[in-house]
Every structure is written in structure tokens, then in C-alpha cells.
Motif scaffolding. Sequence first.
Motif, mmCIF file in Angstrom:
data_model
loop_
_atom_site.group_PDB
_atom_site.id
_atom_site.type_symbol
_atom_site.label_atom_id
_atom_site.label_comp_id
_atom_site.label_asym_id
_atom_site.label_seq_id
_atom_site.Cartn_x
_atom_site.Cartn_y
_atom_site.Cartn_z
ATOM 1 N N ARG A 127 0.826 -1.211 0.000
ATOM 2 C CA ARG A 127 0.000 0.000 0.000
ATOM 3 C C ARG A 127 0.860 1.261 0.000
ATOM 4 O O ARG A 127 0.515 2.257 -0.646
ATOM 5 C CB ARG A 127 -0.961 -0.013 1.194
ATOM 6 N N MET A 128 1.978 1.216 0.700
ATOM 7 C CA MET A 128 2.879 2.373 0.696
ATOM 8 C C MET A 128 3.469 2.591 -0.705
ATOM 9 O O MET A 128 3.518 3.734 -1.186
ATOM 10 C CB MET A 128 3.997 2.194 1.729
ATOM 11 N N ARG A 129 3.900 1.510 -1.349
ATOM 12 C CA ARG A 129 4.435 1.644 -2.714
ATOM 13 C C ARG A 129 3.362 2.159 -3.660
ATOM 14 O O ARG A 129 3.620 3.008 -4.517
ATOM 15 C CB ARG A 129 4.982 0.304 -3.213
ATOM 16 N N GLU A 130 2.139 1.678 -3.493
ATOM 17 C CA GLU A 130 1.026 2.114 -4.336
ATOM 18 C C GLU A 130 0.762 3.611 -4.172
ATOM 19 O O GLU A 130 0.463 4.310 -5.139
ATOM 20 C CB GLU A 130 -0.222 1.309 -3.964
ATOM 21 N N ALA A 131 0.897 4.113 -2.950
ATOM 22 C CA ALA A 131 0.673 5.541 -2.695
ATOM 23 C C ALA A 131 1.740 6.407 -3.364
ATOM 24 O O ALA A 131 1.513 7.595 -3.607
ATOM 25 C CB ALA A 131 0.648 5.811 -1.188
ATOM 26 N N MET A 132 2.876 5.825 -3.701
ATOM 27 C CA MET A 132 3.966 6.584 -4.322
ATOM 28 C C MET A 132 3.873 6.652 -5.841
ATOM 29 O O MET A 132 4.610 7.418 -6.466
ATOM 30 C CB MET A 132 5.310 5.961 -3.936
ATOM 31 N N VAL A 133 2.967 5.904 -6.434
ATOM 32 C CA VAL A 133 2.866 5.819 -7.892
ATOM 33 C C VAL A 133 2.653 7.182 -8.538
ATOM 34 O O VAL A 133 3.218 7.463 -9.602
ATOM 35 C CB VAL A 133 1.739 4.830 -8.298
ATOM 36 N N SER A 134 1.899 8.047 -7.920
ATOM 37 C CA SER A 134 1.566 9.330 -8.545
ATOM 38 C C SER A 134 2.696 10.362 -8.462
ATOM 39 O O SER A 134 2.589 11.432 -9.053
ATOM 40 C CB SER A 134 0.295 9.910 -7.923
ATOM 41 N N TYR A 135 3.770 10.050 -7.754
ATOM 42 C CA TYR A 135 4.888 10.977 -7.630
ATOM 43 C C TYR A 135 5.895 10.746 -8.763
ATOM 44 O O TYR A 135 6.147 9.614 -9.152
ATOM 45 C CB TYR A 135 5.594 10.813 -6.271
ATOM 46 N N THR A 136 6.484 11.840 -9.232
ATOM 47 C CA THR A 136 7.522 11.724 -10.261
ATOM 48 C C THR A 136 8.809 11.198 -9.617
ATOM 49 O O THR A 136 8.967 11.231 -8.394
ATOM 50 C CB THR A 136 7.819 13.086 -10.918
ATOM 51 N N ASP A 137 9.729 10.762 -10.458
ATOM 52 C CA ASP A 137 11.022 10.305 -9.953
ATOM 53 C C ASP A 137 11.731 11.420 -9.184
ATOM 54 O O ASP A 137 12.312 11.171 -8.129
ATOM 55 C CB ASP A 137 11.916 9.823 -11.096
ATOM 56 N N ASP A 138 11.673 12.645 -9.708
ATOM 57 C CA ASP A 138 12.316 13.769 -9.012
ATOM 58 C C ASP A 138 11.666 14.032 -7.657
ATOM 59 O O ASP A 138 12.357 14.324 -6.673
ATOM 60 C CB ASP A 138 12.273 15.046 -9.868
ATOM 61 N N LEU A 140 10.139 11.807 -5.776
ATOM 62 C CA LEU A 140 10.534 10.718 -4.886
ATOM 63 C C LEU A 140 11.975 10.895 -4.405
ATOM 64 O O LEU A 140 12.280 10.638 -3.231
ATOM 65 C CB LEU A 140 10.366 9.364 -5.572
ATOM 66 N N ARG A 141 12.869 11.361 -5.278
ATOM 67 C CA ARG A 141 14.244 11.630 -4.848
ATOM 68 C C ARG A 141 14.266 12.731 -3.782
ATOM 69 O O ARG A 141 15.011 12.658 -2.809
ATOM 70 C CB ARG A 141 15.121 12.009 -6.044
ATOM 71 N N THR A 142 13.445 13.764 -3.975
ATOM 72 C CA THR A 142 13.373 14.856 -2.997
ATOM 73 C C THR A 142 12.828 14.353 -1.667
ATOM 74 O O THR A 142 13.357 14.686 -0.597
ATOM 75 C CB THR A 142 12.499 16.010 -3.537
ATOM 76 N N ILE A 143 11.791 13.531 -1.715
ATOM 77 C CA ILE A 143 11.214 12.967 -0.489
ATOM 78 C C ILE A 143 12.251 12.098 0.223
ATOM 79 O O ILE A 143 12.413 12.190 1.450
ATOM 80 C CB ILE A 143 9.929 12.171 -0.808
ATOM 81 N N ALA A 144 12.961 11.269 -0.537
ATOM 82 C CA ALA A 144 13.983 10.405 0.067
ATOM 83 C C ALA A 144 15.088 11.239 0.715
ATOM 84 O O ALA A 144 15.534 10.946 1.826
ATOM 85 C CB ALA A 144 14.565 9.466 -0.982
ATOM 86 N N ARG A 145 15.511 12.300 0.045
ATOM 87 C CA ARG A 145 16.547 13.179 0.606
ATOM 88 C C ARG A 145 16.030 13.858 1.877
ATOM 89 O O ARG A 145 16.716 13.914 2.901
ATOM 90 C CB ARG A 145 16.969 14.227 -0.427
ATOM 91 N N PHE A 146 14.803 14.342 1.828
ATOM 92 C CA PHE A 146 14.190 14.999 2.988
ATOM 93 C C PHE A 146 14.105 14.041 4.179
ATOM 94 O O PHE A 146 14.519 14.377 5.295
ATOM 95 C CB PHE A 146 12.791 15.512 2.618
ATOM 96 N N LEU A 147 13.602 12.835 3.944
ATOM 97 C CA LEU A 147 13.469 11.884 5.046
ATOM 98 C C LEU A 147 14.836 11.477 5.590
ATOM 99 O O LEU A 147 15.000 11.300 6.799
ATOM 100 C CB LEU A 147 12.654 10.666 4.607
ATOM 101 N N GLY A 148 15.815 11.346 4.712
ATOM 102 C CA GLY A 148 17.174 11.063 5.171
ATOM 103 C C GLY A 148 17.718 12.184 6.041
ATOM 104 O O GLY A 148 18.353 11.935 7.076
ATOM 105 N N ASP A 149 17.465 13.424 5.636
ATOM 106 C CA ASP A 149 17.893 14.565 6.451
ATOM 107 C C ASP A 149 17.194 14.565 7.806
ATOM 108 O O ASP A 149 17.817 14.844 8.839
ATOM 109 C CB ASP A 149 17.605 15.886 5.725
#
Length: 165
Positions: A127-138, A140-149
Amino acid sequence: MVDQRWVPQNPREELVLDVMRSLRAFSDAMDHMHGGIRGEMDMNASDLAALRMLIVREGRGELVSPHDIARHLAISTASTTKLLDRLTASGHLVRQPHPHDGRSRVVVLSEGARVDFYRHFGERMRRMREAMVSYTDDELRTIARFLGDMELVVGDSSSRDRAEV
């Protein structure tokens, strides 16, 4: 030291506050999910955290020692021994000789624990992966960077065992 509640002073700070509220809500949702899984699997928080760590490290092809578990969970050697004894007795873990250093041991998940783990986490992760489908690759990269920070500023930056399942 901040001795007063922070009050946003402009639209940017209002947005930051909205993001912080969203992080808190997400953290609460994750706590609720893990609490539910602990109940379903009849485990305490440390036991489940150890299994999650082993799943992540296994996915990276890394070996895990009892010391690694103690450091990850920030628990004593005695507590680690009790945790490993408990999870070994329940059939979730197996202690094995280290493949390159016969004097040390590694801890691995049993096949049953792996199946049980994915049975409980799999649908939630889908379900989490499914919720990410509507996001662009950029995005998702921004979200990953933000969560890492965010991980670096609120947690133990030496522990990079984010869920990868």
C-alpha cells in the motif's frame, strides 16, 4: 536552548510547520502500524526492531553479529543475549558461526521468521508503494533526501537501517 514555543512568522514558516505536523502524523501512523504488528506477531518492540534490522541487512547482503544488534537497539550485552535467546527459542533466529571468523557468531533469520515478517509487513508495504505511484522520480528523490535529512537530525546518524521492504 529554546525556551518558548516556536510560532511561524511568515508563509514559509507556516509551510515548515505544516510539514512538521505531517511528519508527526506519519510517525504516529508508523508507531500504530508497528504496535499492531507487534500484537499480531506476539512480540515486544525490541524483538520486532531486531527482526526489521535483520531483514534490511539481509537485503544488503550484510552479516549481523550480536554486537550489531546491541548497537542498533542501544541495549546492553545482557539484554541482547536475552533477546537472542528469546527469538532463537521462538524459532525466529538462528545463531551460526561467522563464515570468515570461526571464533565469532552471526545471527540470521529463520525461513519461518522471514515468511512471517513478510506476511505481516507485505500488504502494508504494498500500500505504501502504491501511494507513491503518482509521484515523479524527481519528487521521490526529494522525499527520500528529505526523510534522510530528518533521520540525521532526530535519530542516531550512525544507524542507517531504513526499511527497504
